[in-house]
Design an enzyme around this catalytic site. Structure first.
Site, PDB file in Angstrom:
ATOM      1  N   ASP A 282       0.839  -1.202   0.000  1.00 45.13           N
ATOM      2  CA  ASP A 282       0.000   0.000   0.000  1.00 45.13           C
ATOM      3  C   ASP A 282       0.874   1.252   0.000  1.00 45.13           C
ATOM      4  O   ASP A 282       1.693   1.432   0.894  1.00 45.13           O
ATOM      5  CB  ASP A 282      -0.881  -0.052   1.262  1.00 45.13           C
ATOM      6  CG  ASP A 282      -2.049   0.908   1.196  1.00 45.13           C
ATOM      7  OD1 ASP A 282      -2.019   1.808   0.357  1.00 45.13           O
ATOM      8  OD2 ASP A 282      -2.973   0.740   2.014  1.00 45.13           O
TER       9      ASP A 282
ATOM     10  N   HIS B 290     -10.377  -0.809  -6.750  1.00 45.94           N
ATOM     11  CA  HIS B 290     -10.012   0.385  -5.975  1.00 45.94           C
ATOM     12  C   HIS B 290      -9.072   1.295  -6.751  1.00 45.94           C
ATOM     13  O   HIS B 290      -9.261   2.517  -6.766  1.00 45.94           O
ATOM     14  CB  HIS B 290      -9.375  -0.065  -4.654  1.00 45.94           C
ATOM     15  CG  HIS B 290      -9.002   1.047  -3.733  1.00 45.94           C
ATOM     16  ND1 HIS B 290      -9.946   1.857  -3.120  1.00 45.94           N
ATOM     17  CD2 HIS B 290      -7.788   1.504  -3.303  1.00 45.94           C
ATOM     18  CE1 HIS B 290      -9.324   2.749  -2.355  1.00 45.94           C
ATOM     19  NE2 HIS B 290      -8.021   2.560  -2.457  1.00 45.94           N
TER      20      HIS B 290
HETATM   21  C1  HEM Z   1      -8.617   1.142   4.612  1.00 47.54           C
HETATM   22  C2  HEM Z   1      -8.823   1.813   3.508  1.00 47.54           C
HETATM   23  C3  HEM Z   1      -7.978   1.684   2.275  1.00 47.54           C
HETATM   24  C4  HEM Z   1      -7.165   0.679   1.859  1.00 47.54           C
HETATM   25  C5  HEM Z   1      -6.916  -0.647   2.550  1.00 47.54           C
HETATM   26  C6  HEM Z   1      -6.561   1.101   0.633  1.00 47.54           C
HETATM   27  C7  HEM Z   1      -5.676   0.327  -0.102  1.00 47.54           C
HETATM   28  C8  HEM Z   1      -5.059   0.736  -1.268  1.00 47.54           C
HETATM   29  C9  HEM Z   1      -4.146  -0.068  -2.032  1.00 47.54           C
HETATM   30  C10 HEM Z   1      -3.695  -1.476  -1.674  1.00 47.54           C
HETATM   31  C11 HEM Z   1      -3.783   0.653  -3.113  1.00 47.54           C
HETATM   32  C12 HEM Z   1      -2.843   0.198  -4.237  1.00 47.54           C
HETATM   33  C13 HEM Z   1      -1.407   0.550  -4.003  1.00 47.54           C
HETATM   34  C14 HEM Z   1      -1.108   2.017  -4.030  1.00 47.54           C
HETATM   35  O1  HEM Z   1      -0.994   2.625  -5.099  1.00 47.54           O
HETATM   36  O2  HEM Z   1      -0.980   2.577  -2.951  1.00 47.54           O
HETATM   37  C15 HEM Z   1      -4.452   1.929  -3.021  1.00 47.54           C
HETATM   38  C16 HEM Z   1      -4.337   2.947  -3.926  1.00 47.54           C
HETATM   39  C17 HEM Z   1      -4.959   4.152  -3.813  1.00 47.54           C
HETATM   40  N1  HEM Z   1      -5.852   4.532  -2.853  1.00 47.54           N
HETATM   41 FE1  HEM Z   1      -6.483   3.415  -1.306  1.00 47.54          FE
HETATM   42  N2  HEM Z   1      -7.026   2.332   0.298  1.00 47.54           N
HETATM   43  C18 HEM Z   1      -7.877   2.745   1.293  1.00 47.54           C
HETATM   44  C19 HEM Z   1      -8.582   3.930   1.354  1.00 47.54           C
HETATM   45  C20 HEM Z   1      -8.459   4.945   0.458  1.00 47.54           C
HETATM   46  C21 HEM Z   1      -9.153   6.208   0.543  1.00 47.54           C
HETATM   47  C22 HEM Z   1     -10.167   6.595   1.629  1.00 47.54           C
HETATM   48  C23 HEM Z   1      -8.720   6.963  -0.506  1.00 47.54           C
HETATM   49  C24 HEM Z   1      -9.100   8.359  -0.896  1.00 47.54           C
HETATM   50  C25 HEM Z   1     -10.252   8.936  -0.644  1.00 47.54           C
HETATM   51  C26 HEM Z   1      -7.767   6.155  -1.250  1.00 47.54           C
HETATM   52  C27 HEM Z   1      -7.103   6.580  -2.362  1.00 47.54           C
HETATM   53  C28 HEM Z   1      -6.213   5.822  -3.075  1.00 47.54           C
HETATM   54  C29 HEM Z   1      -5.521   6.301  -4.253  1.00 47.54           C
HETATM   55  C30 HEM Z   1      -5.631   7.706  -4.861  1.00 47.54           C
HETATM   56  C31 HEM Z   1      -4.741   5.259  -4.711  1.00 47.54           C
HETATM   57  C32 HEM Z   1      -3.831   5.257  -5.947  1.00 47.54           C
HETATM   58  C33 HEM Z   1      -4.625   4.840  -7.145  1.00 47.54           C
HETATM   59  C34 HEM Z   1      -3.773   4.839  -8.395  1.00 47.54           C
HETATM   60  O3  HEM Z   1      -3.699   5.904  -9.033  1.00 47.54           O
HETATM   61  O4  HEM Z   1      -3.197   3.812  -8.736  1.00 47.54           O
HETATM   62  N3  HEM Z   1      -7.635   4.954  -0.637  1.00 47.54           N
HETATM   63  N4  HEM Z   1      -5.229   1.942  -1.886  1.00 47.54           N
END
Ligand code: HEM
Length: 430
Positions: A244, A338
């Protein structure tokens, strides 16, 4: 979200920058602070003979984790672009009745002075000011303390005219299950360190310093992987097991500054070099999640669980190809994955820097783990970062079925303090 690796994704390698401090060097500095301090440094309070023996021995480097030092002073506050530390505390305070602008200024001055001392490279040499000795033998351990102001702070201090537009309350998201007692607050403090005692001590000192001016509203404690726990620096994993933080904006990106920090001539002026932090306690419904086969979990995110590679192909840092389709016409990255729903490309360029801590507060009343993410998102403007992305994620994201947003806060985090200044001085004395 938290990264425990550095360099690979362009994050500022602050923890690795500083050379280990040798015990001999520490001793030299400690001399000024008195022999008792020096003895404590070397042998946890050993008597004179033990000190002499240690001085004669080859200098032993204070472990890299302990000696890593992130300066408090600078154009920006520390604790935003540096990798999230192994331990974190997110805390909100409310000003006590009768505490006015002058009292708030005094508190920010005292807090800033305390953090300046506790984060100093030679911190073990100067424990006298905060001498409960909890962190006595440890180096700064990448300690950072970051301060922010909530919307309610401005009304309480008569500073309504200085309230930034960007601090407008976050909209209601239909999926939210927020606990007001653990949301918002006049003042927000983020403490991070790679040592649990150093982090606790910093928080304890700040609480003591606040007495009579501000009282604790809520506190949340979290963690990330400890530096050195993996054979090489890596992006961290969250409690669902996913890598993440991979596709976070990188300091080397041409638009990084513009997206994350308020510009020098930004509005309001006192926020120059600052950023806005959205803080959310997001519970993970881990029992439900763990029942999903790994292939389904990977579809929900759009990345492989083992190494974080996007399902469109390549390795962890290969750019995501949202347009890729399989031979049968299905999308490689599902419509509700996601990383598709959250991507800047799906949100008119909206982006934020995610820098989180995991939390685990035991087993909840429903018998499932009270665990998840202390999500902290940084951006120059929440309306161009968190808000549009969360609007889309709330409901449209396959992952949202396994999450529950339980608390929320939005804070204006001003630029850093210069020499002799305190954080927020331009607001409070402007
Ligand atoms: C417990 C809650 C969440 C989990 C477990 C989670 C998990 C992840 C994971 C595994 C990734 C893919 C790896 C990475 O690029 O970091 C990701 C990407 C991302 N997450 Fe989350 N996330 C959560 C909540 C959120 C929230 C609340 C937001 C924004 C409102 C968010 C925004 C993003 C964004 C912008 C990306 C990058 C997407 C891309 O352009 O590839 N995430 N998240």
């Amino acid at each position: 979200m938290g990264r425990d690796g550095v360099g690979k994704d362009g994050a500022v390698p602050a923890r690795q920058e500083s050379a280990p401090i040798s015990r001999r060097r520490l001793l030299g500095t400690a001399g000024a602070a008195g022999a008792a301090g020096a003895a404590g440094l070397i042998a946890g309070g050993a008597a004179g003979a033990g000190v002499a023996a240690a001085v004669d021995a080859e200098p032993t480097a204070l472990a890299t984790v302990g000696s890593a030092h992130i300066p408090f002073e600078g154009a920006r506050q520390a604790g935003i672009v540096q990798p999230a530390q192994a331990r974190g505390h997110l805390v909100a305070f409310d000003l006590v009745a009768g505490a006015d602008r002058k009292a708030a200024a005094g508190l920010m001055r005292r807090w800033s002075d305390a953090v300046r001392t506790m984060t100093a490279a030679d911190r073990p040499a100067a424990p006298a000011a905060y001498d409960d000795q909890v962190a006595y033998d440890a180096g700064p351990s990448s300690l950072t303390v970051t301060f922010g102001f909530g919307r309610s702070f401005f009304g309480r201090t008569g500073l309504g005219a200085a309230l930034p537009e960007a601090l407008a309350p976050l909209p209601d998201f239909p999926g939210d299950r927020l606990d007001a007692g653990r949301s918002n607050g006049d003042l927000w403090v983020q403490v991070g360190a790679d040592d649990a005692l150093v982090a606790f001590h910093a928080l304890r000192v700040l609480q003591k310093v606040a007495r009579d001016t501000a009282s604790l509203r809520w506190q949340m404690s979290g963690f990330n992987r400890t530096p050195g726990a993996t054979p090489h620096p890596m992006t961290g994993r969250n409690l669902m097991g996913q890598i993440d933080g991979t596709n976070n904006p990188k300091p080397a990106d041409p638009d990084f500054e513009r997206r994350i920090f308020v510009p020098a001539k930004g509005s309001p002026e006192w926020m120059a070099g600052g950023s806005y932090a959205v803080v959310r306690r997001i519970r993970m419904l881990l029992d439900d999640w763990d029942h999903l086969p790994v292939a389904r979990q990977e579809k929900v995110i759009g990345r492989r669980k083992s190494d974080g590679a996007p399902l469109s192909g390549g390795t962890e840092f290969t750019p995501v190809d949202l347009g890729k389709v399989h031979a049968d016409g299905s999308l490689a990255i599902a419509g509700d994955a996601h990383i598709r729903v959250a991507a800047a490309a799906s949100n008119e360029g909206a982006a934020m820097l995610r820098r989180a801590f995991s939390y685990h507060d035991g087993i909840g009343a429903d018998g499932t783990p009270d665990a998840g993410l202390l999500f902290v998102a940084w951006q120059a403007d929440p309306l161009k970062g968190f808000v549009p992305v969360q609007r889309k994620l709330d409901g449209g994201d396959g992952l949202s079925r396994f999450l529950r947003h339980e608390s929320s806060g939005l804070f204006a985090v001003p630029g850093g303090a210069g020499k002799g200044e305190y954080v927020g001085q331009r607001l409070l004395e402007g």
